[in-house]
Motif scaffolding. Structure first.
Motif, PDB file in Angstrom:
ATOM      1  N   PRO A  90      69.333  45.850 -45.583  1.00 30.17           N
ATOM      2  CA  PRO A  90      69.339  44.479 -45.139  1.00 30.17           C
ATOM      3  C   PRO A  90      67.787  44.104 -44.999  1.00 30.17           C
ATOM      4  CG  PRO A  90      71.121  45.907 -43.984  1.00 30.17           C
ATOM      5  CD  PRO A  90      70.387  46.785 -44.771  1.00 30.17           C
ATOM      6  N   GLY A  91      67.234  43.104 -45.543  1.00 27.76           N
ATOM      7  CA  GLY A  91      66.184  42.675 -45.417  1.00 27.76           C
ATOM      8  C   GLY A  91      64.937  43.235 -46.466  1.00 27.76           C
ATOM      9  N   GLY A  92      65.415  43.999 -47.371  1.00 28.37           N
ATOM     10  CA  GLY A  92      64.410  44.494 -48.423  1.00 28.37           C
ATOM     11  C   GLY A  92      64.925  45.575 -49.105  1.00 28.37           C
ATOM     12  N   ARG A  93      63.919  46.105 -49.780  1.00 26.97           N
ATOM     13  CA  ARG A  93      64.002  47.439 -50.874  1.00 26.97           C
ATOM     14  C   ARG A  93      62.938  48.400 -50.411  1.00 26.97           C
ATOM     15  NH1 ARG A  93      67.194  47.719 -54.983  1.00 26.97           N
ATOM     16  NH2 ARG A  93      65.763  48.905 -56.071  1.00 26.97           N
ATOM     17  N   ARG A  94      63.203  49.572 -50.518  1.00 23.73           N
ATOM     18  CA  ARG A  94      62.331  50.792 -50.188  1.00 23.73           C
ATOM     19  C   ARG A  94      62.393  51.888 -51.125  1.00 23.73           C
ATOM     20  NH1 ARG A  94      63.747  52.915 -44.347  1.00 23.73           N
ATOM     21  NH2 ARG A  94      64.865  54.970 -44.898  1.00 23.73           N
ATOM     22  N   PHE A  95      61.394  52.787 -51.230  1.00 24.96           N
ATOM     23  CA  PHE A  95      61.417  53.950 -51.793  1.00 24.96           C
ATOM     24  C   PHE A  95      60.753  54.895 -50.920  1.00 24.96           C
ATOM     25  CE2 PHE A  95      57.634  52.504 -53.857  1.00 24.96           C
ATOM     26  CZ  PHE A  95      56.803  53.571 -53.910  1.00 24.96           C
ATOM     27  N   HIS A  96      61.180  56.299 -51.152  1.00 24.74           N
ATOM     28  CA  HIS A  96      60.420  57.353 -50.374  1.00 24.74           C
ATOM     29  C   HIS A  96      59.563  57.972 -51.290  1.00 24.74           C
ATOM     30  CE1 HIS A  96      63.961  57.518 -46.927  1.00 24.74           C
ATOM     31  NE2 HIS A  96      63.560  56.386 -47.619  1.00 24.74           N
ATOM     32  N   PHE A  97      58.491  58.663 -50.772  1.00 31.74           N
ATOM     33  CA  PHE A  97      57.581  59.590 -51.689  1.00 31.74           C
ATOM     34  C   PHE A  97      56.869  60.645 -50.817  1.00 31.74           C
ATOM     35  CE2 PHE A  97      54.803  56.193 -49.725  1.00 31.74           C
ATOM     36  CZ  PHE A  97      53.842  56.905 -49.529  1.00 31.74           C
ATOM     37  N   ARG A  98      56.560  61.742 -51.231  1.00 34.25           N
ATOM     38  CA  ARG A  98      55.917  62.703 -50.552  1.00 34.25           C
ATOM     39  C   ARG A  98      54.401  62.796 -51.186  1.00 34.25           C
ATOM     40  NH1 ARG A  98      58.615  65.987 -48.321  1.00 34.25           N
ATOM     41  NH2 ARG A  98      60.175  65.970 -49.910  1.00 34.25           N
ATOM     42  N   GLU A  99      53.283  62.603 -50.126  1.00 28.26           N
ATOM     43  CA  GLU A  99      52.046  62.584 -50.580  1.00 28.26           C
ATOM     44  C   GLU A  99      51.572  64.157 -50.963  1.00 28.26           C
ATOM     45  OE1 GLU A  99      49.307  64.000 -48.405  1.00 28.26           O
ATOM     46  OE2 GLU A  99      50.678  64.219 -46.735  1.00 28.26           O
ATOM     47  N   PRO A 100      50.427  64.575 -51.523  1.00 30.14           N
ATOM     48  CA  PRO A 100      49.879  65.769 -51.880  1.00 30.14           C
ATOM     49  C   PRO A 100      50.133  66.827 -50.662  1.00 30.14           C
ATOM     50  CG  PRO A 100      48.815  64.382 -53.133  1.00 30.14           C
ATOM     51  CD  PRO A 100      49.428  63.380 -52.083  1.00 30.14           C
ATOM     52  N   GLY A 101      49.964  66.469 -49.414  1.00 29.15           N
ATOM     53  CA  GLY A 101      49.694  67.330 -48.361  1.00 29.15           C
ATOM     54  C   GLY A 101      51.239  67.767 -47.864  1.00 29.15           C
ATOM     55  N   GLY A 102      52.278  67.006 -48.243  1.00 27.44           N
ATOM     56  CA  GLY A 102      53.503  67.379 -48.098  1.00 27.44           C
ATOM     57  C   GLY A 102      54.262  66.571 -47.297  1.00 27.44           C
ATOM     58  N   ASN A 103      53.745  65.317 -46.526  1.00 26.16           N
ATOM     59  CA  ASN A 103      54.335  64.343 -45.781  1.00 26.16           C
ATOM     60  C   ASN A 103      55.150  63.393 -46.551  1.00 26.16           C
ATOM     61  OD1 ASN A 103      53.161  65.446 -42.949  1.00 26.16           O
ATOM     62  ND2 ASN A 103      51.350  64.878 -44.188  1.00 26.16           N
ATOM     63  N   GLU A 104      56.461  63.115 -46.034  1.00 27.64           N
ATOM     64  CA  GLU A 104      57.259  62.100 -46.721  1.00 27.64           C
ATOM     65  C   GLU A 104      57.100  60.706 -45.963  1.00 27.64           C
ATOM     66  OE1 GLU A 104      61.649  61.186 -48.141  1.00 27.64           O
ATOM     67  OE2 GLU A 104      61.343  62.974 -47.348  1.00 27.64           O
ATOM     68  N   LEU A 105      56.631  59.755 -46.777  1.00 28.07           N
ATOM     69  CA  LEU A 105      56.640  58.406 -46.191  1.00 28.07           C
ATOM     70  C   LEU A 105      57.596  57.424 -46.872  1.00 28.07           C
ATOM     71  CD1 LEU A 105      53.546  59.722 -46.228  1.00 28.07           C
ATOM     72  CD2 LEU A 105      53.166  57.666 -44.969  1.00 28.07           C
ATOM     73  N   ALA A 106      57.640  56.258 -46.737  1.00 30.00           N
ATOM     74  CA  ALA A 106      58.369  55.196 -47.563  1.00 30.00           C
ATOM     75  C   ALA A 106      57.410  53.851 -47.568  1.00 30.00           C
ATOM     76  CB  ALA A 106      59.673  55.006 -46.781  1.00 30.00           C
ATOM     77  N   LEU A 107      57.666  53.370 -48.739  1.00 30.43           N
ATOM     78  CA  LEU A 107      57.222  52.016 -48.863  1.00 30.43           C
ATOM     79  C   LEU A 107      58.240  51.032 -48.877  1.00 30.43           C
ATOM     80  CD1 LEU A 107      54.254  53.132 -51.249  1.00 30.43           C
ATOM     81  CD2 LEU A 107      53.914  51.109 -49.705  1.00 30.43           C
ATOM     82  N   TRP A 108      58.048  49.700 -48.417  1.00 30.04           N
ATOM     83  CA  TRP A 108      59.177  48.618 -48.425  1.00 30.04           C
ATOM     84  C   TRP A 108      58.738  47.322 -48.650  1.00 30.04           C
ATOM     85  CZ3 TRP A 108      60.983  44.724 -45.409  1.00 30.04           C
ATOM     86  CH2 TRP A 108      60.147  44.345 -44.296  1.00 30.04           C
ATOM     87  N   CYS A 109      59.478  46.691 -49.125  1.00 28.03           N
ATOM     88  CA  CYS A 109      59.054  45.171 -49.582  1.00 28.03           C
ATOM     89  C   CYS A 109      60.236  44.276 -48.993  1.00 28.03           C
ATOM     90  CB  CYS A 109      59.033  44.887 -51.264  1.00 28.03           C
ATOM     91  SG  CYS A 109      58.372  43.237 -51.515  1.00 28.03           S
ATOM     92  N   PRO A 110      59.749  43.187 -48.253  1.00 28.16           N
ATOM     93  CA  PRO A 110      60.908  42.264 -47.797  1.00 28.16           C
ATOM     94  C   PRO A 110      61.681  41.979 -48.954  1.00 28.16           C
ATOM     95  CG  PRO A 110      58.692  41.862 -46.579  1.00 28.16           C
ATOM     96  CD  PRO A 110      58.438  42.714 -47.889  1.00 28.16           C
ATOM     97  N   GLU A 111      62.703  41.334 -48.927  1.00 28.92           N
ATOM     98  CA  GLU A 111      63.638  40.514 -49.798  1.00 28.92           C
ATOM     99  C   GLU A 111      62.890  39.419 -50.107  1.00 28.92           C
ATOM    100  OE1 GLU A 111      68.082  41.630 -49.488  1.00 28.92           O
ATOM    101  OE2 GLU A 111      67.494  40.075 -48.175  1.00 28.92           O
TER     102      GLU A 111
END
Length: 112
Positions: A90-111
């Motif tokens: 609800p409100g947009g789209r996103r994906f998750h990613f892991r940066e080289p140091g091992g932390n998982e984050l997400a990027l999202w874009c509003p609809e």
């Protein structure tokens, strides 16, 4: 544009987490069904994910962008690895990613 504006926490009860922040600090709660709630705090939103199948193992910092495809290209070019393919919510789209140091984050874009 890239801006951190959301942090998602695993929770045993999204409703209880939402009520806590509402009562303790007066922040507005928006429930999205029985297993998810957002709490809006001064410039950032906290999400509480109670669905154990969808929970990240740790708090998930989420970065807002206006171009999800370009953001993915930038993440991969910098050595990041996509861990969850783009999906709608609800409100947009996103994906998750892991940066080289091992932390998982997400990027999202509003609809649009």
């Amino acid at each position: 544009m890239y801006e951190v504006d959301f942090v998602e926490f695993p929770s045993t009860s999204s409703a209880a987490s939402g009520r806590f922040f509402e009562h303790a600090f007066g922040w507005a709660v928006t429930p999205y069904g029985p297993e998810y709630a957002d709490v809006r705090a001064a410039g950032i939103t906290f999400g509480f994910q109670a669905d154990t199948a969808a929970q990240a193992p740790a708090p998930l910092v989420t970065i807002r962008t206006d171009d999800l495809a370009a953001a993915r290209t930038a993440v991969e070019a910098a050595g990041g690895v996509v861990t969850v393919e783009p999906f709608g919510f609800p409100g947009g789209r996103r994906f998750h990613f892991r940066e080289p140091g091992g932390n998982e984050l997400a990027l999202w874009c509003p609809e649009e």
